[in-house]
Design a protein around this motif. Structure first.
Motif, PDB file in Angstrom:
ATOM      1  N   GLY A   1     -54.357  -6.565  76.960  1.00 43.49           N
ATOM      2  CA  GLY A   1     -53.507  -6.278  76.845  1.00 43.49           C
ATOM      3  C   GLY A   1     -51.892  -5.455  76.619  1.00 43.49           C
ATOM      4  O   GLY A   1     -50.968  -5.539  76.759  1.00 43.49           O
ATOM      5  N   LEU A   2     -52.804  -4.597  75.449  1.00 43.37           N
ATOM      6  CA  LEU A   2     -51.793  -3.588  74.800  1.00 43.37           C
ATOM      7  C   LEU A   2     -51.783  -1.785  75.406  1.00 43.37           C
ATOM      8  O   LEU A   2     -52.626  -1.498  76.297  1.00 43.37           O
ATOM      9  CB  LEU A   2     -52.729  -3.393  73.491  1.00 43.37           C
ATOM     10  N   ALA A   3     -50.988  -1.331  75.437  1.00 40.77           N
ATOM     11  CA  ALA A   3     -51.272   0.091  76.334  1.00 40.77           C
ATOM     12  C   ALA A   3     -50.964   0.752  74.778  1.00 40.77           C
ATOM     13  O   ALA A   3     -51.055   0.540  73.843  1.00 40.77           O
ATOM     14  CB  ALA A   3     -48.905   0.523  77.075  1.00 40.77           C
ATOM     15  N   VAL A   4     -51.517   2.125  75.475  1.00 39.07           N
ATOM     16  CA  VAL A   4     -51.711   2.795  74.247  1.00 39.07           C
ATOM     17  C   VAL A   4     -50.105   3.486  73.329  1.00 39.07           C
ATOM     18  O   VAL A   4     -50.148   3.546  72.086  1.00 39.07           O
ATOM     19  CB  VAL A   4     -52.174   5.058  73.998  1.00 39.07           C
ATOM     20  N   PHE A   5     -48.791   2.844  73.720  1.00 34.59           N
ATOM     21  CA  PHE A   5     -48.060   3.095  72.943  1.00 34.59           C
ATOM     22  C   PHE A   5     -48.083   2.575  72.121  1.00 34.59           C
ATOM     23  O   PHE A   5     -47.553   2.851  71.085  1.00 34.59           O
ATOM     24  CB  PHE A   5     -46.777   3.224  73.790  1.00 34.59           C
ATOM     25  N   GLU A   6     -48.413   1.412  72.492  1.00 33.68           N
ATOM     26  CA  GLU A   6     -47.517   0.232  71.477  1.00 33.68           C
ATOM     27  C   GLU A   6     -49.618   0.540  70.415  1.00 33.68           C
ATOM     28  O   GLU A   6     -48.842   0.186  69.492  1.00 33.68           O
ATOM     29  CB  GLU A   6     -48.681  -0.989  72.348  1.00 33.68           C
ATOM     30  N   LEU A   7     -49.807   1.033  70.469  1.00 30.86           N
ATOM     31  CA  LEU A   7     -50.698   1.377  69.119  1.00 30.86           C
ATOM     32  C   LEU A   7     -50.472   1.941  68.642  1.00 30.86           C
ATOM     33  O   LEU A   7     -50.658   1.987  67.413  1.00 30.86           O
ATOM     34  CB  LEU A   7     -52.751   1.769  69.959  1.00 30.86           C
ATOM     35  N   GLY A   8     -50.051   3.095  69.142  1.00 28.43           N
ATOM     36  CA  GLY A   8     -49.229   4.212  68.549  1.00 28.43           C
ATOM     37  C   GLY A   8     -48.012   3.619  67.612  1.00 28.43           C
ATOM     38  O   GLY A   8     -47.546   4.451  66.550  1.00 28.43           O
ATOM     39  N   ALA A   9     -47.011   2.897  68.211  1.00 31.63           N
ATOM     40  CA  ALA A   9     -45.796   2.558  67.773  1.00 31.63           C
ATOM     41  C   ALA A   9     -46.498   1.810  66.690  1.00 31.63           C
ATOM     42  O   ALA A   9     -45.293   1.408  65.320  1.00 31.63           O
ATOM     43  CB  ALA A   9     -45.021   2.020  68.563  1.00 31.63           C
ATOM     44  N   TRP A  10     -47.511   0.430  66.495  1.00 32.74           N
ATOM     45  CA  TRP A  10     -48.054   0.065  65.586  1.00 32.74           C
ATOM     46  C   TRP A  10     -48.934   0.949  64.707  1.00 32.74           C
ATOM     47  O   TRP A  10     -48.397   0.679  63.262  1.00 32.74           O
ATOM     48  CB  TRP A  10     -49.295  -0.498  66.272  1.00 32.74           C
ATOM     49  N   GLN A  11     -49.535   1.770  64.961  1.00 32.47           N
ATOM     50  CA  GLN A  11     -50.524   2.512  63.846  1.00 32.47           C
ATOM     51  C   GLN A  11     -48.906   3.125  63.038  1.00 32.47           C
ATOM     52  O   GLN A  11     -49.457   2.997  61.651  1.00 32.47           O
ATOM     53  CB  GLN A  11     -50.550   3.832  64.288  1.00 32.47           C
ATOM     54  N   ALA A  12     -48.000   3.735  63.575  1.00 30.52           N
ATOM     55  CA  ALA A  12     -46.572   4.280  62.716  1.00 30.52           C
ATOM     56  C   ALA A  12     -45.783   3.559  61.595  1.00 30.52           C
ATOM     57  O   ALA A  12     -45.536   3.905  60.326  1.00 30.52           O
ATOM     58  CB  ALA A  12     -45.819   4.993  63.602  1.00 30.52           C
ATOM     59  N   MET A  13     -45.866   1.639  62.299  1.00 34.35           N
ATOM     60  CA  MET A  13     -45.661   1.448  60.976  1.00 34.35           C
ATOM     61  C   MET A  13     -46.577   0.317  60.376  1.00 34.35           C
ATOM     62  O   MET A  13     -45.701  -0.059  59.222  1.00 34.35           O
ATOM     63  CB  MET A  13     -44.117   0.069  62.029  1.00 34.35           C
ATOM     64  N   SER A  14     -47.434   0.753  60.233  1.00 39.32           N
ATOM     65  CA  SER A  14     -48.949  -0.215  59.243  1.00 39.32           C
ATOM     66  C   SER A  14     -49.309   0.997  58.891  1.00 39.32           C
ATOM     67  O   SER A  14     -49.549   2.168  59.849  1.00 39.32           O
ATOM     68  CB  SER A  14     -49.529  -0.968  60.023  1.00 39.32           C
TER      69      SER A  14
ATOM     70  N   GLY B   1     -64.951   2.459  73.995  1.00 36.49           N
ATOM     71  CA  GLY B   1     -64.186   1.269  73.794  1.00 36.49           C
ATOM     72  C   GLY B   1     -62.927   1.084  72.918  1.00 36.49           C
ATOM     73  O   GLY B   1     -62.420  -0.419  73.384  1.00 36.49           O
ATOM     74  N   CYS B   2     -62.350   2.141  72.482  1.00 32.00           N
ATOM     75  CA  CYS B   2     -61.204   1.656  72.381  1.00 32.00           C
ATOM     76  C   CYS B   2     -60.104   1.534  73.175  1.00 32.00           C
ATOM     77  O   CYS B   2     -59.328   0.262  73.836  1.00 32.00           O
ATOM     78  CB  CYS B   2     -60.041   2.639  71.692  1.00 32.00           C
ATOM     79  N   SER B   3     -60.579   2.284  74.843  1.00 29.93           N
ATOM     80  CA  SER B   3     -59.910   1.696  75.931  1.00 29.93           C
ATOM     81  C   SER B   3     -59.637  -0.186  76.225  1.00 29.93           C
ATOM     82  O   SER B   3     -59.087  -0.513  77.150  1.00 29.93           O
ATOM     83  CB  SER B   3     -59.940   3.231  77.147  1.00 29.93           C
ATOM     84  N   ALA B   4     -61.129   0.146  76.592  1.00 25.53           N
ATOM     85  CA  ALA B   4     -61.493  -1.206  77.108  1.00 25.53           C
ATOM     86  C   ALA B   4     -60.795  -2.889  76.423  1.00 25.53           C
ATOM     87  O   ALA B   4     -60.120  -3.028  76.777  1.00 25.53           O
ATOM     88  CB  ALA B   4     -63.425  -1.951  76.244  1.00 25.53           C
ATOM     89  N   MET B   5     -60.979  -2.057  74.840  1.00 24.82           N
ATOM     90  CA  MET B   5     -60.357  -3.175  73.620  1.00 24.82           C
ATOM     91  C   MET B   5     -58.478  -3.545  73.960  1.00 24.82           C
ATOM     92  O   MET B   5     -58.186  -4.367  74.009  1.00 24.82           O
ATOM     93  CB  MET B   5     -60.566  -2.657  72.750  1.00 24.82           C
ATOM     94  N   LEU B   6     -58.672  -2.237  74.210  1.00 23.96           N
ATOM     95  CA  LEU B   6     -56.478  -2.030  74.348  1.00 23.96           C
ATOM     96  C   LEU B   6     -56.695  -3.226  75.985  1.00 23.96           C
ATOM     97  O   LEU B   6     -54.896  -3.567  76.154  1.00 23.96           O
ATOM     98  CB  LEU B   6     -56.327  -1.001  74.779  1.00 23.96           C
ATOM     99  N   ASP B   7     -57.168  -2.792  77.212  1.00 22.09           N
ATOM    100  CA  ASP B   7     -57.058  -3.019  78.377  1.00 22.09           C
ATOM    101  C   ASP B   7     -57.532  -4.907  78.166  1.00 22.09           C
ATOM    102  O   ASP B   7     -56.394  -5.619  78.595  1.00 22.09           O
ATOM    103  CB  ASP B   7     -58.066  -2.213  79.208  1.00 22.09           C
ATOM    104  N   ALA B   8     -58.233  -5.111  77.293  1.00 19.13           N
ATOM    105  CA  ALA B   8     -58.571  -6.250  77.711  1.00 19.13           C
ATOM    106  C   ALA B   8     -57.728  -7.776  76.729  1.00 19.13           C
ATOM    107  O   ALA B   8     -57.637  -8.794  77.276  1.00 19.13           O
ATOM    108  CB  ALA B   8     -60.108  -6.281  77.057  1.00 19.13           C
TER     109      ALA B   8
ATOM    110  N   THR C   1     -66.698   9.769  72.350  1.00 17.04           N
ATOM    111  CA  THR C   1     -66.922   9.628  73.739  1.00 17.04           C
ATOM    112  C   THR C   1     -66.631   7.924  73.250  1.00 17.04           C
ATOM    113  O   THR C   1     -66.508   6.605  74.518  1.00 17.04           O
ATOM    114  CB  THR C   1     -67.202  10.005  74.522  1.00 17.04           C
ATOM    115  N   ASP C   2     -68.024   7.320  72.631  1.00 14.00           N
ATOM    116  CA  ASP C   2     -67.885   6.380  72.742  1.00 14.00           C
ATOM    117  C   ASP C   2     -67.023   5.414  72.024  1.00 14.00           C
ATOM    118  O   ASP C   2     -66.127   4.525  72.894  1.00 14.00           O
ATOM    119  CB  ASP C   2     -69.165   5.812  71.989  1.00 14.00           C
ATOM    120  N   VAL C   3     -66.213   5.815  71.136  1.00 12.36           N
ATOM    121  CA  VAL C   3     -64.694   5.441  70.379  1.00 12.36           C
ATOM    122  C   VAL C   3     -63.600   5.235  71.483  1.00 12.36           C
ATOM    123  O   VAL C   3     -62.864   3.911  71.908  1.00 12.36           O
ATOM    124  CB  VAL C   3     -64.685   6.498  69.362  1.00 12.36           C
ATOM    125  N   VAL C   4     -63.255   6.647  72.518  1.00 12.94           N
ATOM    126  CA  VAL C   4     -62.888   6.494  73.469  1.00 12.94           C
ATOM    127  C   VAL C   4     -62.589   4.932  73.931  1.00 12.94           C
ATOM    128  O   VAL C   4     -61.764   4.273  74.500  1.00 12.94           O
ATOM    129  CB  VAL C   4     -62.581   7.951  74.298  1.00 12.94           C
TER     130      VAL C   4
END
Length: 109
Positions: free
Chosen positions: A86-99, A77-84, A72-75
């Protein structure tokens, strides 16, 4: 002791101090005693350092021993960082798939 060893010892002592103060604020329900700007400054510095180390070579484990960090802490924290950022979860998933940067080895493999 080399200058590098001294810097490592100083960082370890500072990390222990910050960790203890954070744990105390949580355990004694004194979250308001930690200024948001100061917390953000520490958090941003740690995130930047972690990212730099992950880009330079194998990423260190994100959580130290006995950290007590929950899923729960991880989710949160990650949600807050993504929001700050300006990234969406989709963008994170796409970046992870390429890197592979920052990827942790699967302990079940």
């Amino acid at each position: 002791m080399s200058q590098s060893d001294e810097a490592g010892c100083a960082f370890a002592a500072l990390a222990s101090e910050i960790s203890a103060r954070c744990a105390d604020a949580i355990e004694t329900d004194r979250l308001g005693d930690i200024p948001d700007d100061s917390l953000g400054q520490v958090f941003a510095s740690v995130v930047r350092l972690f990212a730099a180390k992950a880009q330079a070579g194998p990423a260190p484990r994100p959580f130290g021993r006995n950290s007590g960090v929950t899923p729960t802490d991880v989710v949160i924290g990650c949600s807050a960082m993504l929001d700050a950022a300006g990234l969406a979860v989709f963008e994170l998933g796409a970046w992870q798939a390429m890197s592979q940067v920052g990827r942790q080895p699967n302990p079940r493999s």
